[in-house]
Design a protein around this motif. Structure first.
Motif, PDB file in Angstrom:
ATOM      1  N   ASN A 134      -6.152  -4.019  -3.698  1.00 24.11           N
ATOM      2  CA  ASN A 134      -6.691  -2.686  -3.367  1.00 24.11           C
ATOM      3  C   ASN A 134      -6.583  -1.700  -4.702  1.00 24.11           C
TER       4      ASN A 134
ATOM      5  N   HIS B 261      -3.413  -9.867  -1.015  1.00 27.25           N
ATOM      6  CA  HIS B 261      -3.507  -8.343  -1.157  1.00 27.25           C
ATOM      7  C   HIS B 261      -4.292  -7.942  -2.292  1.00 27.25           C
TER       8      HIS B 261
ATOM      9  N   TYR C  12      -5.833   2.329  -5.970  1.00 30.66           N
ATOM     10  CA  TYR C  12      -5.278   3.621  -5.670  1.00 30.66           C
ATOM     11  C   TYR C  12      -5.580   4.816  -6.724  1.00 30.66           C
TER      12      TYR C  12
ATOM     13  N   ASP D  49       0.774  -1.118  -0.112  1.00 35.32           N
ATOM     14  CA  ASP D  49      -0.073  -0.206   0.132  1.00 35.32           C
ATOM     15  C   ASP D  49       0.676   1.200   0.124  1.00 35.32           C
TER      16      ASP D  49
END
Length: 462
Positions: free
Chosen positions: A46, A44, A48, A17
């Motif tokens: 995510n 993981h 952004y 991250d």
């Protein structure tokens, strides 16, 4: 021990991250979605940055990304599905399926298409034309080199492969791919080679390479090049594809082994398999591909690790495969790319205090771990980023001067330094360094170019 593992994963996820938050700003990438899969578990995932800058819309799990040339990985997997069914062979001449080719094309085999070793002229030169016109022009062009001789990336290869797949399957390429690799009714997977199409949840494409400032980019590559660069997909759909691939639900282990064999080019030692490039980082081998400088997939088979990186633009000269390898490092610290780590360390030093650059350079260069680093190339890259992207001529000159001092026999180092002086309107030093670069490079084409440049500068300085 079992109690420690979640903490390790949590730590690596936090590092990813932090790193990707830095990447968004450092390389001027509007938005990114990343997934890391280890032992068929997503460890993981995510998002952004922004899917659309103008309306401040963030990347989300619904975001659809065009993956450009990464499409080819999906297409070649489809080809191997047909090979498993004995409907296609790598050894087949393409004329077995396509009967209206120029005579000089007939002996090219399927294996030459997927390894980009066909030597055929590139249809991408005519991608703005309708297919019939582009076809006529590319058919009239000369063969570039003997088939199998070397790797030369070429869109004609997958244009023809699409036609072969469609002929064998009796389906258009989108139907074939969706029915055999995805859920055929999945609206999160489709082909569109025109980024001007208005499609719900598809991220806006951006680039700053045309003008030096970030702008909306709307490439239209012709729908007949769907297999070359036309797949659009969500991260979730890609994760599901990766799971099917790794558990042999798309092709079997024997097919994978064949697909990942390095092709024996007759006049090159380039490392490329049947549709996938090979990348070895500190002894860890991965296979994958990238597309449009904004999408990448790496599969580390012996590490049971896959990384999917999807973005909607880029504003700096960086190979996103290096970013993906850096993500792999946070999962397994033995997967460390010292070449890219050295570049990022130098970049960080420049950003924090450029006066420390030479000391950092010398210190790193003494470390045996960095023995294979392309130092001259890295300094050159940093210099050009400062010169043209950051418009920081003074710091660019500092970097180029260090490079020229460290590599006094490099024509390119002095050429770059001369260019920076030219941008700074310092004609005297520009001429001095262009002259020095000519003393180190006797290539006639280079000498002609630099002689012309010197003549122009002398005229200006009169």
């Amino acid at each position: 021990m079992a109690q420690v593992q979640p903490k390790v994963r949590q730590q690596s996820s936090a590092q990813i991250d932090q790193y990707l938050a830095e990447v968004v700003g450092k390389y001027n990438i509007p938005g990114i979605s990343v997934a890391v899969i280890k032992n068929d578990k997503v460890i993981h995932r995510n998002n952004y940055g922004q899917a659309n800058i103008e309306y401040n819309i963030p990347i989300s799990n619904k975001s659809i990304f065009r993956i450009y040339s990464l499409t080819k990985t999906i297409i070649v997997t489809g080809a191997f599905q047909l090979i498993e069914q004995n409907k296609l062979s790598l050894e087949d001449p393409i004329s077995k399926y396509l009967h209206d080719l120029p005579v000089s094309w007939n002996s090219v085999q399927v294996k030459h298409l997927v390894t980009h070793s066909s030597g055929l002229p590139d249809i991408v030169n005519y991608e703005q034309l309708p297919e019939n016109e582009a076809r006529e022009k590319v058919f009239a062009d000369a063969i570039q080199f003997e088939k199998g001789a070397k790797f030369e990336y070429n869109q004609t290869n997958f244009w023809l492969l699409q036609k072969i797949i469609e002929m064998i399957s009796k389906q258009d390429i989108e139907t074939f791919v969706k029915e055999n690799q995805f859920n055929k009714d999945d609206k999160e997977v489709f082909f569109s080679t025109d980024s001007r199409d208005i499609i719900s949840n598809r991220v806006t494409q951006y680039s700053n390479f045309a003008t030096g400032k970030m702008q909306i980019e709307l490439p239209n590559n012709g729908n007949y090049l769907s297999s070359c660069n036309g797949l659009n997909i969500t991260m979730e759909a890609f994760i599901q594809w990766d799971s099917k691939f790794n558990t042999n639900k798309l092709i079997n282990e024997k097919s994978k082994k064949t697909m990942w064999e390095i092709f024996p080019y007759t006049k090159s030692d380039y490392k490329f398999s049947f549709g996938w490039d090979q990348n070895i980082v500190n002894g860890h081998t991965s296979y994958g591909f990238s597309g449009g400088r904004r999408a990448a997939y790496r599969n580390f088979p012996k590490d049971n690790l896959s990384i999917i990186f999807l973005a909607n633009g880029i504003g700096s000269n960086v190979d996103i495969v290096n970013i993906v390898n850096r993500i792999a490092y946070f999962v397994d610290n033995d997967i460390v790319d010292y070449n890219f780590l050295a570049l990022e360390t130098l970049q960080k030093t420049v950003k924090e205090n450029i006066s420390n650059l030479r000391d950092t350079f010398v210190s790193l260069k003494k470390d045996q771990k960095y023995s294979n680093v392309k130092w001259e190339e890295h300094l050159n890259t940093i210099g050009y980023t400062l010169l043209y992207q950051d418009k920081n001529v003074a710091d660019a000159l500092t970097v180029f001067n260090i490079n020229a001092r460290e590599y006094p026999k490099s024509s390119n180092a002095f050429d770059s330094l001369a260019e920076a002086y030219e941008v700074n309107n310092d004609t005297k030093n520009a001429l001095l360094n262009y002259t020095k670069s000519m003393e180190l490079n006797t290539d006639p084409t280079y000498l002609a170019r630099v002689n012309k440049k010197i003549k122009e500068l002398k005229e200006i300085s009169k």
